[in-house]
Design an enzyme around this catalytic site. Structure first.
Site, PDB file in Angstrom:
ATOM      1  N   HIS A  85      12.227 -14.961   6.272  1.00 50.56           N
ATOM      2  CA  HIS A  85      10.818 -15.046   5.856  1.00 50.56           C
ATOM      3  C   HIS A  85      10.490 -16.297   5.061  1.00 50.56           C
ATOM      4  O   HIS A  85       9.426 -16.359   4.437  1.00 50.56           O
ATOM      5  CB  HIS A  85      10.435 -13.842   5.008  1.00 50.56           C
ATOM      6  CG  HIS A  85      10.477 -12.524   5.718  1.00 50.56           C
ATOM      7  ND1 HIS A  85       9.379 -11.967   6.338  1.00 50.56           N
ATOM      8  CD2 HIS A  85      11.502 -11.656   5.921  1.00 50.56           C
ATOM      9  CE1 HIS A  85       9.717 -10.803   6.867  1.00 50.56           C
ATOM     10  NE2 HIS A  85      11.006 -10.588   6.635  1.00 50.56           N
ATOM     11  N   LYS A 134      -3.261 -14.304  -2.841  1.00 52.14           N
ATOM     12  CA  LYS A 134      -1.843 -14.327  -2.431  1.00 52.14           C
ATOM     13  C   LYS A 134      -1.053 -14.631  -3.699  1.00 52.14           C
ATOM     14  O   LYS A 134      -1.634 -14.959  -4.729  1.00 52.14           O
ATOM     15  CB  LYS A 134      -1.604 -15.412  -1.375  1.00 52.14           C
ATOM     16  CG  LYS A 134      -2.213 -16.777  -1.748  1.00 52.14           C
ATOM     17  CD  LYS A 134      -2.034 -17.810  -0.632  1.00 52.14           C
ATOM     18  CE  LYS A 134      -3.040 -17.702   0.489  1.00 52.14           C
ATOM     19  NZ  LYS A 134      -2.446 -17.372   1.776  1.00 52.14           N
ATOM     20  N   ARG A 135       0.271 -14.497  -3.649  1.00 46.66           N
ATOM     21  CA  ARG A 135       1.056 -14.855  -4.815  1.00 46.66           C
ATOM     22  C   ARG A 135       0.780 -16.300  -5.224  1.00 46.66           C
ATOM     23  O   ARG A 135       0.475 -17.148  -4.382  1.00 46.66           O
ATOM     24  CB  ARG A 135       2.558 -14.664  -4.533  1.00 46.66           C
ATOM     25  CG  ARG A 135       2.971 -13.211  -4.457  1.00 46.66           C
ATOM     26  CD  ARG A 135       2.697 -12.488  -5.771  1.00 46.66           C
ATOM     27  NE  ARG A 135       3.625 -12.945  -6.798  1.00 46.66           N
ATOM     28  CZ  ARG A 135       4.735 -12.297  -7.128  1.00 46.66           C
ATOM     29  NH1 ARG A 135       5.060 -11.163  -6.542  1.00 46.66           N
ATOM     30  NH2 ARG A 135       5.529 -12.770  -8.071  1.00 46.66           N
ATOM     31  N   LYS A 158       1.683 -22.814  -1.943  1.00 42.59           N
ATOM     32  CA  LYS A 158       0.438 -22.225  -1.410  1.00 42.59           C
ATOM     33  C   LYS A 158      -0.800 -23.005  -1.857  1.00 42.59           C
ATOM     34  O   LYS A 158      -1.899 -22.776  -1.359  1.00 42.59           O
ATOM     35  CB  LYS A 158       0.338 -20.755  -1.817  1.00 42.59           C
ATOM     36  CG  LYS A 158       1.442 -19.882  -1.207  1.00 42.59           C
ATOM     37  CD  LYS A 158       1.350 -18.441  -1.712  1.00 42.59           C
ATOM     38  CE  LYS A 158       2.516 -17.560  -1.292  1.00 42.59           C
ATOM     39  NZ  LYS A 158       2.432 -17.093   0.109  1.00 42.59           N
ATOM     40  N   THR A 215       0.082 -13.289   6.295  1.00 39.75           N
ATOM     41  CA  THR A 215      -0.464 -12.094   6.935  1.00 39.75           C
ATOM     42  C   THR A 215      -1.862 -11.810   6.404  1.00 39.75           C
ATOM     43  O   THR A 215      -2.684 -11.208   7.105  1.00 39.75           O
ATOM     44  CB  THR A 215       0.444 -10.869   6.702  1.00 39.75           C
ATOM     45  OG1 THR A 215       0.792 -10.816   5.315  1.00 39.75           O
ATOM     46  CG2 THR A 215       1.693 -10.943   7.536  1.00 39.75           C
ATOM     47  N   LYS A 228      -5.596 -10.508   8.154  1.00 42.46           N
ATOM     48  CA  LYS A 228      -6.518  -9.476   7.649  1.00 42.46           C
ATOM     49  C   LYS A 228      -7.924 -10.036   7.545  1.00 42.46           C
ATOM     50  O   LYS A 228      -8.905  -9.371   7.920  1.00 42.46           O
ATOM     51  CB  LYS A 228      -6.036  -8.963   6.282  1.00 42.46           C
ATOM     52  CG  LYS A 228      -4.706  -8.213   6.364  1.00 42.46           C
ATOM     53  CD  LYS A 228      -4.021  -8.049   5.008  1.00 42.46           C
ATOM     54  CE  LYS A 228      -2.558  -7.672   5.230  1.00 42.46           C
ATOM     55  NZ  LYS A 228      -1.738  -7.765   3.996  1.00 42.46           N
TER      56      LYS A 228
HETATM   57  C1  62N Z   1       6.507 -13.825   2.872  1.00 44.89           C
HETATM   58  F1  62N Z   1      14.806 -12.655  -3.236  1.00 44.89           F
HETATM   59  N1  62N Z   1       7.624 -13.788   1.947  1.00 44.89           N
HETATM   60  C2  62N Z   1       6.225 -15.222   3.401  1.00 44.89           C
HETATM   61  F2  62N Z   1      13.857 -11.613  -4.802  1.00 44.89           F
HETATM   62  N2  62N Z   1       8.712 -12.967   0.097  1.00 44.89           N
HETATM   63  O1  62N Z   1       6.016 -16.107   2.312  1.00 44.89           O
HETATM   64  C3  62N Z   1       4.978 -15.166   4.262  1.00 44.89           C
HETATM   65  F3  62N Z   1      13.706 -13.733  -4.688  1.00 44.89           F
HETATM   66  O2  62N Z   1       4.720 -16.411   4.844  1.00 44.89           O
HETATM   67  C4  62N Z   1       5.189 -14.127   5.362  1.00 44.89           C
HETATM   68  O3  62N Z   1       3.992 -13.916   6.057  1.00 44.89           O
HETATM   69  C5  62N Z   1       5.637 -12.793   4.777  1.00 44.89           C
HETATM   70  O4  62N Z   1       6.786 -12.967   3.973  1.00 44.89           O
HETATM   71  C6  62N Z   1       5.967 -11.784   5.852  1.00 44.89           C
HETATM   72  O5  62N Z   1       6.824 -12.338   6.802  1.00 44.89           O
HETATM   73  C7  62N Z   1       7.600 -12.961   0.897  1.00 44.89           C
HETATM   74  O6  62N Z   1       6.661 -12.202   0.688  1.00 44.89           O
HETATM   75  C8  62N Z   1       8.905 -12.164  -0.957  1.00 44.89           C
HETATM   76  O7  62N Z   1       8.078 -11.343  -1.316  1.00 44.89           O
HETATM   77  C9  62N Z   1      10.187 -12.278  -1.697  1.00 44.89           C
HETATM   78  C10 62N Z   1      10.557 -11.264  -2.564  1.00 44.89           C
HETATM   79  C11 62N Z   1      11.728 -11.369  -3.298  1.00 44.89           C
HETATM   80  C12 62N Z   1      12.511 -12.489  -3.169  1.00 44.89           C
HETATM   81  C13 62N Z   1      12.174 -13.499  -2.321  1.00 44.89           C
HETATM   82  C14 62N Z   1      10.997 -13.395  -1.574  1.00 44.89           C
HETATM   83  C15 62N Z   1      13.739 -12.628  -3.988  1.00 44.89           C
END
Ligand code: 62N
Length: 833
Positions: free
Chosen positions: A375, A566-567, A572, A674, A678
């Site tokens: 991801h 978004k975060r 971003k 995503t 939406k």
């Molecule tokens: C998102 F390991 N990723 C992508 F704990 N990650 O940024 C977005 F550090 O572009 C995609 O659309 C989406 O995934 C779905 O495919 C994302 O949300 C995290 O939330 C995350 C959580 C914990 C960690 C790393 C990443 C950790």
């Protein structure tokens, strides 16, 4: 119905009484029973949590019946199944979707009406199940909804965190984190399954012994065990009587936990020390991209992987005993990023140490059951763990990873003899003063499938981050573009638009989103356009009321709702959005107000608590917002809102109300996105870069219905090394004035130096995100968007065309692709079919 005996285990099934009716009468009767008898309450007031709970119990009874039938259907077939392993499931609220999918929303509303209650108020009582950070966690939740709707036998495995994603409070513009004790009033959806409790090993050491056949075997001994207790949450499909399962593990101490470490006099201390075990599932780590290395986090990962694999093997043994010859044919584990990747080594351990299988067969099984989804494209976000931590916490797992690596390295050097640099690059162990395990590489080596989440992302994985592995195993790599479930993200959250659409094209789109393409023929229809705008206005009014309740600010619905939620992360580029806000402010102050199309900019999102720059960006947005919103010159022209505590429920109000969707990441950095889908589905137009799934969104809707700006991936890469933001700023009067305003202290009168960090970041030649490079084209695209918005009929047409073209961004499509290429599951066949 007679009691049924089970041929595989020595059990009998309790016959269920006749199916519960789905009528308002029956729902009201069950509601009254739960409220009055089970919860023991008499006084009915709209804001009582017990009222909400009683409604859930009445609905849950109807789910439980279908749940049992789904399970029976699966057991009778012994078909292949998938376990979706994820540290995060961002479920949000469940009641509205459960009633929608069961087809009893009207009946439940009617039942409550009869006792003077409004179902909408009951919905508001539910807290979000915030067991995730952002896109990755919400994607897992959308996947579950689509799998149940497609009748795919997919079981979600996750962690039942006591504290979910923190709540964000804004004080003097700063983010403050508050704990999310979402379980405090109970979570009435879950059913505890103590009978499936598993023991999870930590610590100790690995030991060899010789078995009866004279073979050397390994044992993990002197461990400190922790119990994993499963809690099941029902996942209903849409009007199809399938109910799948989300199984969430909660940690508990064993009765023997640590008691021997204390002398007899310290019994109370010893019992108190049980906390150490139970801490494992206490809290979700709130890091959306990086910040690695916390030991408790590794414990969580192994806890989930081990509990879920043991649960799968327990179920396997019910039907197949110790015969694993067909295990890989009947099982698949989809790894949601590398977070559960330790499952590769754990499955090897369980098969070899606990079930006596030899390495080659165990490896064959593992490599034919594991599949990995990536991801992220940020190299710094790839998970690594210190070898030393593994040795201390998971010694037997470390042995196995070393052995996997030794065999893998041998394979690489056979293919590329003497290419030591390649071996160093590809090794699962990164050498250095503190050797590290590369979890993504473990996941790739241990899987039969590796996928990215948008076409561009998958291409960049193959050509960049995982290039060496794609050279070695090109057939493993594939793309699965993300989606979202239209049941939540259109049917439930935008009921007025859903009704308008269904009135014109029927409601087949709820399970076949491509049917929305029929709306294209209505895009020029004047009456339809009027109705479309009417719905958007109502949704804007609803969001305005919500924003006023949260912030006290009144916003004008007679303006472009320009939204970025978004975060908060540098890649971003919320900062680029802020620069544009300051630019508009500057133009209005300089007397160009007449030319400005009224605009309300909404920015929302949480910063990881340890990410100082992201927190500073929030503070800066809030400072600029305060100046803009209190300047009489801006009235009716420009407002800037920071939406506090943005979460799933927030998005359910926000995406139906947006006119313009901001998807402005630096090209090559956002894996997919995503939220972009939406917004599109709800008729917003996108202003965006050629990044992630934006590329596919633009192709689907046509370039003329999308506001494109910014450098491409190739241009970004070509620019590195010669990027000079100061030159760009100096050559652009608008940009210069914006930077001067930021540097002048105008937005931080009594907080000197506050803007220095962001100002420097934008001027930094090494700025990875190249914000300044895209400033001019962003501003120009925003101007074009504002002009387009004034041409009301054409804007409405473009809005309709966006919804019409969103059909491919359903997770129903995504799940079909996973199933066709990776999972190969047969749909569940219920007796009623
Ligand atoms: C998102 F390991 N990723 C992508 F704990 N990650 O940024 C977005 F550090 O572009 C995609 O659309 C989406 O995934 C779905 O495919 C994302 O949300 C995290 O939330 C995350 C959580 C914990 C960690 C790393 C990443 C950790």
């Amino acid at each position: 119905m007679p009691a049924r005996s089970d041929k595989h285990s020595n059990t009998t099934q309790l016959p269920l009484s006749k199916d519960l009716p789905m009528t308002a009468d029956a729902i009201l009767k069950d509601f009254s029973h739960y409220f009055g008898h089970m919860l023991g309450r008499r006084t009915i007031s709209a804001d009582s949590p017990f009222l909400y709970q009683a409604v859930v119990f009445a609905a849950r009874d109807r789910l439980v019946e279908r749940w049992g039938k789904t399970r029976d259907a699966m057991e009778s077939k012994d078909n292949r199944r998938v376990s979706y392993l994820s540290l995060e499931f961002l479920m949000g609220r469940l009641l509205r979707n459960a009633l929608l999918n069961l087809g009893i929303e009207d009946e439940t509303a009617e039942a409550l009406n009869r006792i003077g209650l409004d179902l909408e108020d009951v919905y508001e009582r539910e807290r979000d199940a915030g067991l995730g950070n952002g896109g990755l966690g919400r994607l897992a939740a959308c996947f579950l909804d689509s799998c149940a709707t497609l009748k795919l036998p997919v079981l979600g495995y996750g962690i039942r965190y006591h504290y979910g994603m923190f709540h964000q409070r804004i004080e003097n513009g700063h983010q403050l984190e508050e704990p999310d004790s979402w379980l405090r009033e109970g979570f009435p959806w879950e059913i505890e399954r103590i009978e499936f409790t598993q023991a999870i090993k930590f610590g100790g050491r690995s030991n060899t012994y010789t078995d009866k056949g004279g073979i050397t075997r390994y044992q993990w001994v002197d461990t400190q065990d922790v119990l994993a207790i499963p809690f099941d949450v029902p996942i209903p499909g849409y009007e199809n009587d399938v109910v799948n399962t989300l199984r969430l593990w909660s940690a508990a101490a064993t009765d023997g936990f640590d008691l021997d470490e204390f002398n007899a006099g310290s019994y109370v201390d010893a019992v108190a020390a049980k906390n150490a075990a139970e801490n494992i599932t206490m809290v979700l780590y709130p890091n959306a991209e990086t910040e690695n290395g916390q030991e408790l986090r590794l414990r969580q990962q192994y806890f989930l992987a081990s509990a879920s694999l043991q649960d799968t093997i327990r179920y396997w043994a019910l039907h197949h005993g110790d015969d694993f010859s067909e295990f890989a044919e009947k099982n698949c584990f989809q790894l949601n990023d590398t977070h559960p990747a330790v499952a590769v080594a754990e499955l090897m351990r369980l098969l070899m140490d606990e079930h006596g299988i030899d390495w080659d067969m165990a490896w064959d099984i593992t490599r034919n059951t594991m599949a990995y989804t990536n991801h992220t494209l940020l190299p710094e976000a790839l998970e690594k763990w210190p070898v030393s931590m593994f040795r201390r916490l998971l010694p037997r797992i470390l042995d196995i990873i070393y052995e996997i690596n030794a065999r893998f390295v041998a394979e690489v050097s056979q293919r590329w003899p003497g290419d030591n640099d390649r071996i160093r690059r590809m090794s699962l162990v990164e050498e250095g003063s503190e050797p590290m395990l590369r979890m993504a590489y473990l996941a790739i080596v241990g899987s039969f499938s590796v996928n990215g989440v948008a076409a561009l992302h998958s291409k960049l994985l193959r050509e960049g981050l995982f290039r060496d592995f794609a050279d070695l195993w090109p057939e493993k790599f594939n793309n699965k573009t993300n989606g979202v479930t239209q049941r939540r993200w259109l049917a439930a959250c935008n009921q007025e638009l859903a009704a308008l659409i269904s009135e014109k094209i029927g409601n087949g789109w709820i399970t076949d989103l491509t049917q929305l393409s029929q709306l294209a023929a209505l895009a020029d229809d004047a009456n339809f356009q009027v109705a479309w705008r009417e719905v958007k206005l109502h949704n804007k009014q609803r969001l305005a009321a919500n924003i006023e309740a949260k912030t006290g600010l009144k916003i004008s619905t007679d303006s472009i709702f320009d939204v970025q939620v978004k975060r908060i992360h540098e890649y971003k580029r919320q900062l680029l959005n802020l620069l544009h806000a300051v630019h508009l402010y500057d133009r209005i102050r300089r007397g160009e107000g007449e030319q400005i199309v009224p605009r309300t900019i909404v920015i929302g999102g949480k910063a990881a608590p340890g990410y100082a720059m992201a927190k500073n960006i929030i503070k800066c947005i809030n400072n600029v917002a305060r100046v803009i919103n209190s300047d009489p010159m801006m009235a009716g022209k420009l407002q800037l809102i920071f939406y506090p505590d943005y979460n799933v429920s927030g998005m359910e109000l926000i995406c139906p109300a947006a006119d313009l969707s901001e998807q402005i990441s630096t090209a090559g950095k956002e894996a997919s996105g995503t939220g972009n889908m939406k917004f599109m589905m709800n008729g917003a137009l996108t202003i965006g870069t050629l990044d992630g799934a934006n590329v596919e969104i633009r192709e689907a809707v046509g370039a003329e219905n999308f506001f494109l700006f910014g450098l491409t991936v190739e241009q970004i890469e070509a620019l590195r090394g010669q990027y000079d933001p100061q030159v760009i700023i100096d050559a652009d009067d608008d940009f210069k004035r914006v930077m001067d305003l930021l540097d002048s202290g105008h937005f931080n009168r009594f907080e000197s130096g506050l803007m220095d960090g962001i100002s420097q970041a934008i001027r930094e030649p090494a700025d990875l995100w190249m914000t300044a490079a895209d400033f001019r084209s962003f501003v120009d695209a925003q101007t074009a968007a504002a002009e387009a918005y004034t041409e009301t009929e054409n804007w409405t047409k473009m809005s309709i065309l966006n919804t019409a073209a969103s059909g491919q961004f359903s997770t129903d499509r995504t799940m079909r692709e996973y199933n066709d290429d990776i999972w190969r599951l047969l749909p569940i066949e219920l007796d009623s079919d």
